[in-house]
Scaffold this motif. Structure first.
Motif: not given
Length: 418
Positions: A400-418
């Protein structure tokens, strides 16, 4: 003051009947130098969870709930299986970190999410005045209702979900106001943390000074939130569960102090030192109360078993690195230098930012595999109903913790490393 709640659930007869044999097996395993190497899970590419070999039966027992004599009432909702051909799959907002080992979860119950979100905002704004109006958008963006429903899908009632939600918000308020960007500072942090901790672990003093201490609990948002959340919690928790939580919060505060000391000295720790700090400054207080939230108790002596402590610590360490990975870009954009695992690896091991990030993903995956193998070994050695239920609860919290981090696009975005 909180309204009186139902009495905490006591350990079951099935637990008591299984304890002697389980303790014997655990003791024998330790004396024989038992190893978990035969239970190591393996994963496919792109982070998809695939478990093969001898671990599968024990791990399935954790993920699907206990079975057998006396456990009919403990069978819980299964974790989400891949959809069958032709069955539509509900998309999850956000993109998972590529290569990150994780499990998908069932989408949180939207009715519960809405109700928890409504109640927690009323508590935070009206009851404890934890957030001023100008922080309202950030509070809403935190999506704590969705977070807690995802982490505790088996909570019997919304009231019990609210116990975890208040504690989570209180911890976040303290982190923001004492440590982070809403007035936080490493200077004087130890004093502030100590006084706030007395809202969880009450001061026992003379009448002459007791009133001053009690009045101090209303003096700032973290203390108001801590005091209120703890009052609700102890109504549902047994004394040992409450003491366990206080201990884990002391661990958390110790981790805050280490990070603050490094900040004051402008010191970047070695990677192993950073990971040591993160074993204290991590999510541990949250999964460790899963039995309280789900309405039962893992007996104190089973919780204290070294094998169980290793499982809890490994799960908490892995979930905290998930936070480091998803919050990476957010922290880079904040003023000052924020320590997180990719940053520490890049600086201490002399690699580029991308390689530091990708190595942090590998460290997370290693911790997750070890967590699951240790949990499977413990489940096989100690098949007590409350142990199996607790192990599953921790595993579900991790997901559930991973799900929240992945889905919370208000707070988080991934770096452009891929």
């Amino acid at each position: 003051m909180p309204e009186p709640g139902p009495s905490p659930v006591q350990p079951s007869v099935a637990d008591a009947a299984a304890l002697v044999g389980a303790r014997t097996r655990l003791t024998q395993s330790a004396s024989d130098g038992g190893t978990t190497s035969d239970f190591v899970p393996r994963s496919s590419e792109e982070g998809n969870a695939v478990v093969v070999g001898p671990m599968l039966p024990a791990l399935e027992r954790i993920l699907r709930g206990p079975s057998g004599l006396g456990t009919a009432g403990l069978h819980l909702t299964r974790r989400e299986e891949p959809p069958t051909p032709g069955e539509p799959e509900t998309p999850v907002e956000g993109t998972p970190v590529p290569g990150l080992y994780h499990h998908p979860v069932t989408q949180p119950d939207p009715v519960r999410v809405e109700e928890v979100s409504r109640r927690i905002k009323r508590w935070a704004v009206d009851e404890v005045q934890a957030y001023p109006p100008e922080w309202e958008d950030q509070f809403d963006g935190f999506s704590v209702g969705r977070y807690m429903v995802a982490c505790h899908p088996d909570a019997p009632t919304v009231d019990q979900l609210m116990i975890a939600t208040r504690l989570m918000v209180a911890e976040n308020v303290l982190d923001d106001c004492y440590c982070e960007d809403h007035g936080g500072s490493p200077v004087g942090l130890g004093s502030r943390l100590l006084l706030a901790h007395t809202a969880l672990d009450p001061l026992l003093t003379t009448r002459e000074y007791e009133r001053s201490w009690a009045e101090s609990l209303q003096s700032d948002a973290p203390r108001r939130a801590y005091r209120s959340a703890m009052e609700y919690f102890v109504q549902q928790a047994t004394p040992s569960q409450a003491d366990r939580y206080r201990h884990d919060m002391a661990r958390l505060h110790l981790g805050y102090l280490a990070e603050a000391a490094w900040s004051e000295a402008d010191h970047v720790p070695e990677v192993w030192e950073y990971l040591a700090m993160r074993q204290f400054n991590n999510f541990r207080p949250c999964p460790t109360i899963t039995d309280t939230i789900d309405g039962y108790e893992l007996p104190a002596d089973l919780h204290a078993q070294p094998e169980m402590q290793r499982v809890i610590a490994l799960a908490s360490n892995a979930t905290t690195i998930v936070n480091d990975l998803y919050s990476y870009t957010k922290e880079l954009e904040s003023p000052g230098r924020h320590l997180n695992l990719p940053v520490v690896i890049a600086e201490r091991e002399g690699v580029c930012d991308r390689d530091g990030y990708l190595k942090a993903v590998e460290i997370h995956n290693d911790l997750m595999h070890t967590f699951e193998s240790e949990a499977a070994t413990l489940a096989a050695a100690c098949p007590v109903p409350s142990v199996l239920r607790f192990l599953r609860g921790v595993a579900v919290w991790v997901d559930g913790n991973h799900y929240w981090h992945q889905s919370n696009t208000y707070r988080y975005s991934l770096p452009d490393f891929w």
